[in-house]
Design an enzyme around this catalytic site. Structure first.
Site, short mmCIF file in Angstrom:
data_model
loop_
_atom_site.label_atom_id
_atom_site.label_comp_id
_atom_site.label_asym_id
_atom_site.label_seq_id
_atom_site.Cartn_x
_atom_site.Cartn_y
_atom_site.Cartn_z
N ARG A 36 -59.02 34.99 -9.03
CA ARG A 36 -57.70 35.54 -8.74
C ARG A 36 -57.23 35.03 -7.38
O ARG A 36 -57.98 35.02 -6.40
CB ARG A 36 -57.73 37.08 -8.74
CG ARG A 36 -57.87 37.69 -10.12
CD ARG A 36 -56.59 37.50 -10.94
NE ARG A 36 -56.69 38.11 -12.26
CZ ARG A 36 -57.08 37.47 -13.35
NH1 ARG A 36 -57.45 36.19 -13.27
NH2 ARG A 36 -57.13 38.09 -14.50
N ASP A 57 -57.73 27.10 -8.64
CA ASP A 57 -57.06 27.21 -9.94
C ASP A 57 -56.14 28.43 -9.96
O ASP A 57 -55.41 28.63 -10.92
CB ASP A 57 -58.10 27.32 -11.07
CG ASP A 57 -57.46 27.22 -12.45
OD1 ASP A 57 -56.72 26.25 -12.68
OD2 ASP A 57 -57.69 28.13 -13.28
N GLU A 77 -48.68 32.66 -7.19
CA GLU A 77 -48.57 31.65 -8.24
C GLU A 77 -47.53 31.95 -9.31
O GLU A 77 -47.09 31.04 -10.02
CB GLU A 77 -49.91 31.45 -8.93
CG GLU A 77 -50.37 32.63 -9.78
CD GLU A 77 -51.73 32.38 -10.41
OE1 GLU A 77 -51.86 32.60 -11.61
OE2 GLU A 77 -52.68 32.00 -9.69
N HIS A 131 -53.84 27.37 -12.94
CA HIS A 131 -54.50 28.45 -13.67
C HIS A 131 -54.87 28.01 -15.09
O HIS A 131 -54.56 28.69 -16.08
CB HIS A 131 -53.59 29.69 -13.72
CG HIS A 131 -54.36 30.98 -13.71
ND1 HIS A 131 -53.98 32.07 -12.96
CD2 HIS A 131 -55.49 31.36 -14.35
CE1 HIS A 131 -54.84 33.06 -13.15
NE2 HIS A 131 -55.76 32.64 -13.99
#
Length: 331
Positions: A234, A258, A263, A295
């Site tokens: 996260r 990632d 985001e 992600h």
């Protein structure tokens, strides 16, 4: 019984359609996100399926109660952006997909680390410039590194197995240790102990309010010089401003991200030709030793199929039996 699914991508459609035919249950597919403007579309449906990204309308569960929606089934693990108290107050069950493919995320995290320690991004840039010299970008071998795994659930355990296969020394920290791993002596007693020992820190834990910016200025100060940081968990776990400072000072040799704390306005959007308005993210993208992906650690055919089918079966179970194995426990 009929369902409506939001945020449906093209790669998910075949799995939705096959399940609908096999179960003879109507499933309406909507490409757009569930917002205040689209909330009326759920009227008349028994279950709503969505992705655990972005934010949801404040009065969503009140609306669900009024129109008879019994279940809100997300096609992800995390529930940190869902008002679970409101769901409980309005009698709507929330289900998730606890494990769609732990290996997908674990494999990706190791893939990203391998690129960092072997400087592949730097060499791609050098080759594009027709600079074919090696020095000074010498790589490292995983078997020479101590990997600190934070979070030893399904994904963390899969990562541990992979790192052990490379011959790396693995240490771990988890608030709720796995008995088998504990018997193997893999755990350290605190975050600080892991920070002090690890050459690589990889995050595989959920996000909670108390864990926000777990990896920040104080944490970086306790880490080894030249540590590598991997985050496929996260974005809110890392203080981006502090990370940038650590990257520039050399405290962090490289980071693979990632996820990113801001985001939702960026990832899974086509922003070609547009200016990125987030100054921290723009600065991250400019760092030669940072790998950013939107992600997608989970994004394999196996995971996508599992996410769709498990969420649909969960919604069906709630409507038929009043519960499902994947119902999120709300305190």
């Amino acid at each position: 019984m009929k369902f409506i699914a939001f945020n449906v991508r093209q790669d998910e459609q075949p799995y939705f359609e096959n399940w609908s035919r096999q179960n003879q249950i109507e499933v309406k597919l909507v490409a757009d996100a569930l917002t205040a403007a689209s909330l009326k579309q759920v009227d008349g449906y028994d279950g709503v399926l969505a992705l655990q990204t972005g934010s949801y309308p404040a009065a969503m569960f009140e609306h669900f109660k009024r129109c008879g929606v019994k279940v809100f089934a997300i096609r992800n693990v995390g529930t940190d952006n869902i008002d679970l108290a409101a769901a409980k107050a309005n009698g709507v069950l929330v289900t998730n997909v606890p494990a769609y493919s732990p290996n997908a995320i674990a494999e990706f995290s190791v893939t990203q680390l391998m690129q960092l320690v072997r400087n592949t991004t730097i060499f791609r840039q050098k080759i594009a410039e027709q600079d074919f010299r090696w020095a000074p970008h010498v790589g490292k071998e995983l078997r020479s590194l101590t990997v600190g795994v934070i979070g030893t659930g399904r994904i963390g355990r899969a990562a541990i197995d992979i790192y052990r296969g490379f011959g790396a020394k693995v240490i771990a920290y988890d608030l709720y240790p796995n008995p088998q791993l504990q018997a193997e002596g893999i755990y350290v007693d605190s975050y600080d102990e892991l920070f002090a020992q690890a050459d690589v820190i990889t995050l595989h834990m959920p996000a909670t309010a108390t864990d926000r910016h777990l990896i920040g200025e104080k944490a970086f100060a306790k880490m080894k010089a030249g540590v590598y940081l991997i985050n496929t968990a996260r974005g809110t776990l890392i203080d981006t401003k502090a990370l940038l400072a650590a990257l520039k000072s050399g405290k962090v040799a490289g980071a693979a991200l990632d996820t990113y704390e801001n985001e939702s306005a960026l990832f899974n959007h086509d922003l070609r030709g547009q200016k990125i308005k987030d100054p921290l993210f723009k600065e991250l993208m400019q760092q030669q030793n940072v790998l950013i992906t939107p992600h997608i650690a989970f994004y394999t055919t196996t995971a996508v199929e599992n996410m769709v089918l498990i969420s649909l079966n969960s919604a069906k179970s709630v409507c038929e039996k009043g519960t499902a194995d994947t119902v999120v426990k709300i305190r």
